[in-house]
Design a protein around this motif. Sequence first.
Motif, PDB file in Angstrom:
ATOM      1  N   MET A 144       0.848  -1.192   0.000  1.00 28.24           N
ATOM      2  CA  MET A 144       0.000   0.000   0.000  1.00 28.24           C
ATOM      3  C   MET A 144       0.879   1.236   0.000  1.00 28.24           C
ATOM      4  O   MET A 144       1.954   1.260   0.592  1.00 28.24           O
ATOM      5  N   VAL A 145       0.401   2.297  -0.619  1.00 28.41           N
ATOM      6  CA  VAL A 145       1.154   3.540  -0.709  1.00 28.41           C
ATOM      7  C   VAL A 145       1.312   4.149   0.678  1.00 28.41           C
ATOM      8  O   VAL A 145       0.403   4.104   1.507  1.00 28.41           O
ATOM      9  N   SER A 146       2.468   4.747   0.925  1.00 26.48           N
ATOM     10  CA  SER A 146       2.752   5.319   2.236  1.00 26.48           C
ATOM     11  C   SER A 146       2.038   6.658   2.410  1.00 26.48           C
ATOM     12  O   SER A 146       2.029   7.487   1.504  1.00 26.48           O
ATOM     13  N   TYR A 147       1.426   6.865   3.591  1.00 26.45           N
ATOM     14  CA  TYR A 147       0.782   8.127   3.918  1.00 26.45           C
ATOM     15  C   TYR A 147       1.359   8.630   5.235  1.00 26.45           C
ATOM     16  O   TYR A 147       1.495   7.874   6.194  1.00 26.45           O
ATOM     17  N   ASP A 148       1.705   9.894   5.292  1.00 17.68           N
ATOM     18  CA  ASP A 148       2.324  10.448   6.492  1.00 17.68           C
ATOM     19  C   ASP A 148       1.492  11.579   7.067  1.00 17.68           C
ATOM     20  O   ASP A 148       2.010  12.557   7.591  1.00 17.68           O
ATOM     21  N   THR A 149       0.150  11.469   6.959  1.00 20.54           N
ATOM     22  CA  THR A 149      -0.729  12.534   7.434  1.00 20.54           C
ATOM     23  C   THR A 149      -0.985  12.445   8.931  1.00 20.54           C
ATOM     24  O   THR A 149      -1.537  13.375   9.515  1.00 20.54           O
ATOM     25  N   TRP A 150      -0.640  11.343   9.561  1.00 26.52           N
ATOM     26  CA  TRP A 150      -0.878  11.181  10.997  1.00 26.52           C
ATOM     27  C   TRP A 150       0.306  11.715  11.795  1.00 26.52           C
ATOM     28  O   TRP A 150       1.463  11.556  11.393  1.00 26.52           O
ATOM     29  N   PRO A 151       0.022  12.347  12.945  1.00 24.70           N
ATOM     30  CA  PRO A 151       1.130  12.744  13.827  1.00 24.70           C
ATOM     31  C   PRO A 151       1.767  11.507  14.457  1.00 24.70           C
ATOM     32  O   PRO A 151       1.179  10.429  14.477  1.00 24.70           O
ATOM     33  N   LYS A 152       2.950  11.674  14.984  1.00 27.46           N
ATOM     34  CA  LYS A 152       3.682  10.567  15.577  1.00 27.46           C
ATOM     35  C   LYS A 152       2.945  10.025  16.800  1.00 27.46           C
ATOM     36  O   LYS A 152       2.596  10.758  17.717  1.00 27.46           O
ATOM     37  N   ILE A 153       2.696   8.703  16.781  1.00 21.77           N
ATOM     38  CA  ILE A 153       2.033   8.030  17.894  1.00 21.77           C
ATOM     39  C   ILE A 153       2.825   6.781  18.236  1.00 21.77           C
ATOM     40  O   ILE A 153       3.264   6.049  17.342  1.00 21.77           O
ATOM     41  N   ASP A 154       2.986   6.537  19.508  1.00 24.37           N
ATOM     42  CA  ASP A 154       3.689   5.327  19.944  1.00 24.37           C
ATOM     43  C   ASP A 154       2.814   4.109  19.626  1.00 24.37           C
ATOM     44  O   ASP A 154       1.701   3.992  20.138  1.00 24.37           O
ATOM     45  N   THR A 186       5.532 -15.157  -6.671  1.00 21.17           N
ATOM     46  CA  THR A 186       5.231 -13.733  -6.797  1.00 21.17           C
ATOM     47  C   THR A 186       5.326 -13.054  -5.446  1.00 21.17           C
ATOM     48  O   THR A 186       5.206 -13.708  -4.404  1.00 21.17           O
ATOM     49  N   ARG A 187       5.528 -11.743  -5.473  1.00 24.88           N
ATOM     50  CA  ARG A 187       5.505 -10.928  -4.264  1.00 24.88           C
ATOM     51  C   ARG A 187       4.383  -9.889  -4.308  1.00 24.88           C
ATOM     52  O   ARG A 187       4.344  -8.985  -3.485  1.00 24.88           O
ATOM     53  N   ARG A 188       3.486 -10.049  -5.271  1.00 26.34           N
ATOM     54  CA  ARG A 188       2.392  -9.096  -5.412  1.00 26.34           C
ATOM     55  C   ARG A 188       1.423  -9.225  -4.245  1.00 26.34           C
ATOM     56  O   ARG A 188       1.013 -10.330  -3.870  1.00 26.34           O
ATOM     57  N   GLU A 189       1.027  -8.079  -3.689  1.00 27.24           N
ATOM     58  CA  GLU A 189       0.137  -8.058  -2.538  1.00 27.24           C
ATOM     59  C   GLU A 189      -1.210  -8.682  -2.859  1.00 27.24           C
ATOM     60  O   GLU A 189      -1.840  -9.310  -1.989  1.00 27.24           O
ATOM     61  N   LEU A 190      -1.678  -8.542  -4.090  1.00 24.05           N
ATOM     62  CA  LEU A 190      -2.978  -9.058  -4.484  1.00 24.05           C
ATOM     63  C   LEU A 190      -3.083 -10.562  -4.219  1.00 24.05           C
ATOM     64  O   LEU A 190      -4.056 -11.037  -3.639  1.00 24.05           O
ATOM     65  N   TRP A 191      -2.049 -11.316  -4.629  1.00 29.00           N
ATOM     66  CA  TRP A 191      -2.096 -12.772  -4.497  1.00 29.00           C
ATOM     67  C   TRP A 191      -1.728 -13.230  -3.096  1.00 29.00           C
ATOM     68  O   TRP A 191      -2.246 -14.246  -2.606  1.00 29.00           O
ATOM     69  N   ILE A 192      -0.867 -12.486  -2.433  1.00 31.40           N
ATOM     70  CA  ILE A 192      -0.548 -12.817  -1.035  1.00 31.40           C
ATOM     71  C   ILE A 192      -1.798 -12.659  -0.162  1.00 31.40           C
ATOM     72  O   ILE A 192      -2.041 -13.462   0.748  1.00 31.40           O
ATOM     73  N   SER A 193      -2.603 -11.636  -0.467  1.00 27.90           N
ATOM     74  CA  SER A 193      -3.843 -11.414   0.285  1.00 27.90           C
ATOM     75  C   SER A 193      -4.777 -12.604   0.152  1.00 27.90           C
ATOM     76  O   SER A 193      -5.469 -12.985   1.109  1.00 27.90           O
ATOM     77  N   LEU A 194      -4.796 -13.206  -1.014  1.00 32.12           N
ATOM     78  CA  LEU A 194      -5.655 -14.364  -1.245  1.00 32.12           C
ATOM     79  C   LEU A 194      -5.246 -15.535  -0.355  1.00 32.12           C
ATOM     80  O   LEU A 194      -6.090 -16.191   0.269  1.00 32.12           O
ATOM     81  N   ILE A 195      -3.955 -15.817  -0.288  1.00 28.01           N
ATOM     82  CA  ILE A 195      -3.463 -16.911   0.562  1.00 28.01           C
ATOM     83  C   ILE A 195      -3.642 -16.570   2.032  1.00 28.01           C
ATOM     84  O   ILE A 195      -3.966 -17.441   2.858  1.00 28.01           O
TER      85      ILE A 195
END
Length: 454
Positions: free
Chosen positions: A1-11, A109-118
Amino acid sequence: MVSYDTWPKIDPRILLYLMMVVLFLDHIWEIILAKRQQLTCLNAIMVPDPLRDIIPPEIFHRARVYELHKMELFIWKNIIDLIVSLLELYFGFYPFVWGLAASTLAPLTRRELWISLIFVFYLTIYISLRCLPILIYDKCILELRYGTHRRFPCYMYLLMGLLCIILAQIILAPLTLLIVFSVQIMGFFFFLYFWLMWAAFTLFLVFFLPYLCVPCIGVQRRLPPGSPLYADVQVVCDQTGFPMNRVFIIQTKSMQYSNAYFYGSCCLKRIVIFDTLLLNKGQPVTQLQPYEIGRGLTNPQVVAVVAHELGHWKSGHFYKATFIMKLHFLLTMVLFGLFFHCPYLYEAVGFAPGVWPIIVGFLIVLRFALTPYLTLANFLMLWNLRRFEYAADRFAHRLGYSLLLRSALMKIYADHMSFPVYDTCYARWHHTHPTILQRLAYQQKLDEEAYLRA
């Protein structure tokens, strides 16, 4: 998934402990509610006075035993689920299963789509195994305690479990691929697109439900003019201005539950009466099964139920419920999108920084992060649905159908007996309709108020 940095730092550890506390409180509250209902069942040893003439004591006793069995099973299910869920969160169960799925497909494969299936496949097997303690407790302890009989041999439960896993894959595999692919294509605001598609789909259902879903229940036709029921229903429809050509009967295939409902708007509005609501399904006794004889309501009682449904129409409950559901789903999707894009939530359940699988995000947000909102929203929506039922009962009372509606409710209950006594707090958190005793008491209250005003 694409990285999002809109959240403030949380432990992440704080988030983990917060989710565990929310999970603990949610399950403990459900256990408390079930325990209250269990104590109510234990104390309800006599048939309530309003129902004494229609419930034989032996039927009431069987219903009470079943309710006790159900509540104790529910309590132990919540206890086991709480313990296992806390362990899953603390020891990083989801990253473990994700890593197992990734290593399984690593040569291909290393694609997230197929890993999600397994991942979903492994998770389905795990959930089936997770249900074993509850099944064993039910069959080995509760059935002996409450005198119920085992319906299937042990190997049948194994076969049923395997069948459930297979059927789950048939449903979940394409759904998983659709979810992951949709999020990847739609990007950051996918949750708003999901809401728009759901809103369009529900509007589609309003227009096409009679043509798509009703045929699965039975054959729908307009209430035939000239019949005694038509003449009786026409009286109350003329009182309220509801067109008779929008009153329908469904000739059911195998359904036994007595029901009638209103839905739709404008030229698509309709009141639908199931034939199971009619006395002897509106057919000669010779065409019925023995258990169907005597079930259902007389025509005046059916008219009282129609008056109740007209109360939903006059009060605009269809529009209000539709608006509330769309608003609820919008708020759910906005909060879902907010938490879904929180990278620290994934780290809290054990993922390494930068590893945010989409399908895992769906699971942890819906199961843990949204629990406070979903619990509160569910309580408020159930309260609103019960308020609608009281309003419709009040409308029928104003039309003069109080006694008939009361007798109709008791006859419907007599045809489909269940345990009638519920703890008030438990009912508020679990019931879409007021209980039979609450509705009868409400009609009595309306009668007393009308008498004082006279």
